[in-house]
Enzyme design. Sequence first.
Site, PDB file in Angstrom:
ATOM      1  N   ASP A 240      10.620  10.348 -37.862  1.00  0.00           N
ATOM      2  CA  ASP A 240      11.669   9.451 -38.371  1.00  0.00           C
ATOM      3  C   ASP A 240      11.136   8.294 -39.199  1.00  0.00           C
ATOM      4  O   ASP A 240      11.920   7.560 -39.794  1.00  0.00           O
ATOM      5  CB  ASP A 240      12.464   8.889 -37.178  1.00  0.00           C
TER       6      ASP A 240
ATOM      7  N   HIS B  94       5.919   8.821 -29.551  1.00  0.00           N
ATOM      8  CA  HIS B  94       6.567  10.111 -29.310  1.00  0.00           C
ATOM      9  C   HIS B  94       6.251  10.550 -27.890  1.00  0.00           C
ATOM     10  O   HIS B  94       5.159  10.312 -27.385  1.00  0.00           O
ATOM     11  CB  HIS B  94       6.046  11.165 -30.303  1.00  0.00           C
TER      12      HIS B  94
HETATM   13  C1  SDX Z   1      12.489  11.918 -32.114  1.00  0.00           C
HETATM   14  O1  SDX Z   1      11.228  14.708 -28.252  1.00  0.00           O
HETATM   15  C2  SDX Z   1      11.240  15.048 -29.493  1.00  0.00           C
HETATM   16  O2  SDX Z   1      10.669  16.050 -29.872  1.00  0.00           O
HETATM   17  C3  SDX Z   1      12.030  14.117 -30.392  1.00  0.00           C
HETATM   18  C4  SDX Z   1      11.904  14.375 -31.905  1.00  0.00           C
HETATM   19  C5  SDX Z   1      12.526  15.705 -32.307  1.00  0.00           C
HETATM   20  O3  SDX Z   1      12.111  16.258 -33.318  1.00  0.00           O
HETATM   21  O4  SDX Z   1      13.508  16.120 -31.632  1.00  0.00           O
HETATM   22  O5  SDX Z   1      10.537  14.353 -32.297  1.00  0.00           O
HETATM   23  C6  SDX Z   1      12.659  13.287 -32.695  1.00  0.00           C
HETATM   24  O6  SDX Z   1      13.298  11.519 -31.314  1.00  0.00           O
HETATM   25  C7  SDX Z   1      11.287  11.108 -32.502  1.00  0.00           C
HETATM   26  C8  SDX Z   1      11.227   9.727 -31.764  1.00  0.00           C
HETATM   27  C9  SDX Z   1      12.137   8.760 -32.516  1.00  0.00           C
HETATM   28  N1  SDX Z   1      12.265   7.496 -31.743  1.00  0.00           N
HETATM   29  C10 SDX Z   1      11.672   6.348 -32.178  1.00  0.00           C
HETATM   30  O7  SDX Z   1      10.963   6.266 -33.173  1.00  0.00           O
HETATM   31  C11 SDX Z   1      12.020   5.133 -31.328  1.00  0.00           C
HETATM   32  C12 SDX Z   1      10.755   4.315 -31.052  1.00  0.00           C
HETATM   33  N2  SDX Z   1       9.900   5.084 -30.131  1.00  0.00           N
HETATM   34  C13 SDX Z   1       9.988   4.826 -28.737  1.00  0.00           C
HETATM   35  O8  SDX Z   1      11.192   4.364 -28.267  1.00  0.00           O
HETATM   36  C14 SDX Z   1       9.224   5.817 -27.851  1.00  0.00           C
HETATM   37  O9  SDX Z   1       7.990   5.972 -28.417  1.00  0.00           O
HETATM   38  C15 SDX Z   1       9.834   7.178 -27.592  1.00  0.00           C
HETATM   39  C16 SDX Z   1      11.241   7.079 -27.080  1.00  0.00           C
HETATM   40  C17 SDX Z   1       9.821   8.002 -28.831  1.00  0.00           C
HETATM   41  C18 SDX Z   1       8.964   7.864 -26.539  1.00  0.00           C
HETATM   42  O10 SDX Z   1       9.127   7.164 -25.380  1.00  0.00           O
HETATM   43  P1  SDX Z   1       8.320   7.561 -24.046  1.00  0.00           P
HETATM   44  O11 SDX Z   1       7.566   8.818 -24.201  1.00  0.00           O
HETATM   45  O12 SDX Z   1       9.273   7.456 -22.897  1.00  0.00           O
HETATM   46  O13 SDX Z   1       7.219   6.464 -23.968  1.00  0.00           O
HETATM   47  P2  SDX Z   1       7.408   5.066 -23.252  1.00  0.00           P
HETATM   48  O14 SDX Z   1       8.716   4.461 -23.655  1.00  0.00           O
HETATM   49  O15 SDX Z   1       7.106   5.255 -21.796  1.00  0.00           O
HETATM   50  O16 SDX Z   1       6.237   4.220 -23.956  1.00  0.00           O
HETATM   51  C19 SDX Z   1       4.901   4.217 -23.442  1.00  0.00           C
HETATM   52  C20 SDX Z   1       4.343   2.837 -23.797  1.00  0.00           C
HETATM   53  C21 SDX Z   1       5.229   1.693 -23.262  1.00  0.00           C
HETATM   54  O17 SDX Z   1       4.379   0.566 -23.143  1.00  0.00           O
HETATM   55  P3  SDX Z   1       3.779   0.264 -21.635  1.00  0.00           P
HETATM   56  O18 SDX Z   1       4.969   0.205 -20.676  1.00  0.00           O
HETATM   57  O19 SDX Z   1       2.822   1.415 -21.324  1.00  0.00           O
HETATM   58  O20 SDX Z   1       3.059  -1.080 -21.789  1.00  0.00           O
HETATM   59  O21 SDX Z   1       4.341   2.674 -25.238  1.00  0.00           O
HETATM   60  C22 SDX Z   1       5.226   1.616 -25.597  1.00  0.00           C
HETATM   61  C23 SDX Z   1       6.149   1.400 -24.418  1.00  0.00           C
HETATM   62  O22 SDX Z   1       6.644   0.063 -24.399  1.00  0.00           O
HETATM   63  N3  SDX Z   1       5.956   2.069 -26.787  1.00  0.00           N
HETATM   64  C24 SDX Z   1       6.256   1.309 -27.847  1.00  0.00           C
HETATM   65  C25 SDX Z   1       6.881   2.149 -28.760  1.00  0.00           C
HETATM   66  N4  SDX Z   1       6.980   3.400 -28.237  1.00  0.00           N
HETATM   67  C26 SDX Z   1       6.401   3.336 -27.011  1.00  0.00           C
HETATM   68  N5  SDX Z   1       6.026  -0.015 -28.086  1.00  0.00           N
HETATM   69  C27 SDX Z   1       6.463  -0.467 -29.294  1.00  0.00           C
HETATM   70  N6  SDX Z   1       7.073   0.286 -30.241  1.00  0.00           N
HETATM   71  C28 SDX Z   1       7.307   1.606 -29.994  1.00  0.00           C
HETATM   72  N7  SDX Z   1       7.917   2.360 -30.913  1.00  0.00           N
END
Ligand code: SDX
Length: 427
Positions: free
Chosen positions: A363, A306
């Site tokens: 989710d 998140h």
């Molecule tokens: C919602 O914003 C809100 O409030 C949203 C929400 C709401 O109520 O409106 O809460 C609803 O959208 C919840 C999120 C639902 N999405 C997912 O479950 C999709 C999977 N999650 C990711 O795509 C990610 O965690 C996000 C999009 C939710 C957050 O992305 P960020 O904050 O931009 O973080 P990032 O992509 O920069 O990740 C940081 C690190 C990275 O690794 P490094 O580059 O540091 O090595 O964490 C890793 C990412 O690759 N990472 C994951 C991961 N989520 C982050 N690796 C594997 N699986 C994941 N799910």
Amino acid sequence: MSKIATLELDGKKYEFPVIVGSENEVGIDINKLRDLSGAITMDPGYKNSGSCTSEITFLDGEEGILRYRGYAIEDLADKADFLEVAFLIIFGELPTKQQLTQFENDIRKYTLVNEEMKNIIDGFPKTAHPMGVLSSLTSALTAFNPKVVNVDNEKEMYEAVCKTMGKFLVIATWTYRKMMGYPLNYYDNTKGYVENFMHLMFALPTGPYSANPVVIDALDKLFILHADHEQNCSTSTVRIVGSSHAGLFASISAGVSALWGPLHGGANQAVLEMLEEIHKNGGDCDKYMAKAKDKDDPFRLMGFGHRVYKNFDPRARIIKKAADEVLQTLGVNDPILDIAKKLEEAALVDDYFVSRKLYPNVDFYSGIIYRALGIPTDMFTVMFAIGRLPGWIAQWKEMRINKEPIGRPRQIYTGHPLRDFKPMNQR
Ligand code: SDX
């Protein structure tokens, strides 16, 4: 004594006022930055940038705290119903019994959707994703309700709120009816709001229909948990579209499109598809954990991580408990739930996830309940939109009443410097 932040650039110092929120969040007001220094800030994804002050929702990602208008999400999910929470989020206070009854009755005045809207939904193929249909139908509502609401007129704004709450629920369920090839249902003014959702979705003209009270209660809680979440992607979209003074239906239509993305609200559908794939491939969670950690593999553990919560998403905790209760009450034994729990347990002790503070989000478990309630996977994100509607309305209303300026970010240009036009025969 108000705080000041000092920035030094090219040997010159610039001072900026600091805003401190009611929960001691600190924001540096850079309103004058470019005028004073010629520089702008850069923050792709707005990870460090505040777009507004707001009195609606407070969340603390480090502590896993979520409150609507100061009330803890745990209390609201446990003690209130969805329309009560919608009233709180939109109007700022918990309603009295009389106000809540009035709100429910006033919504009922607007639940008839213009019959000509059926011509629009008829134009979609049955295979159209419900979120695309919902975004289009929401925008189309403007055609049948063209009056521009005067946001400073309390009565007009209240009517617009009731109209949006009433019509959006109906057209959201029409996306399912279209997908199934069923006749479109009408809101039944003898039933409650969430009970009407089940009626609109599943009642058939061939016989009587009454929804299971356990299902209605579970949905009520789920809608509350999705009702607002400060400046998330879809809410920020609603705000920025509304900042051009586009209407409420047009702004919410844009929010629906933003929510559709699998990184945002579309994740609840992606989680179920991921869990079903793991189940189909023998339940090998380790293989998918490895894929999620592999930088060369685009696969992500959907429902994990998140932007703000670097601790447990408090909503995920509540939904996980509700999933156990609802499935047990309904006598549903879904192996997908066991796989979800196995994945969670594995991730919570895996350094990749722990070091990046990746926990289950709202989710991760919601789709398991929706499935147990008979909601098809393609409709999961529509469920999120129905829950999020009060938040979108409240945030749009706050932005307009606060007369916030049109949203128009800056950029740093990195393209070609000026160059002479090249005639066709020289290209
Ligand atoms: C919602 O914003 C809100 O409030 C949203 C929400 C709401 O109520 O409106 O809460 C609803 O959208 C919840 C999120 C639902 N999405 C997912 O479950 C999709 C999977 N999650 C990711 O795509 C990610 O965690 C996000 C999009 C939710 C957050 O992305 P960020 O904050 O931009 O973080 P990032 O992509 O920069 O990740 C940081 C690190 C990275 O690794 P490094 O580059 O540091 O090595 O964490 C890793 C990412 O690759 N990472 C994951 C991961 N989520 C982050 N690796 C594997 N699986 C994941 N799910």
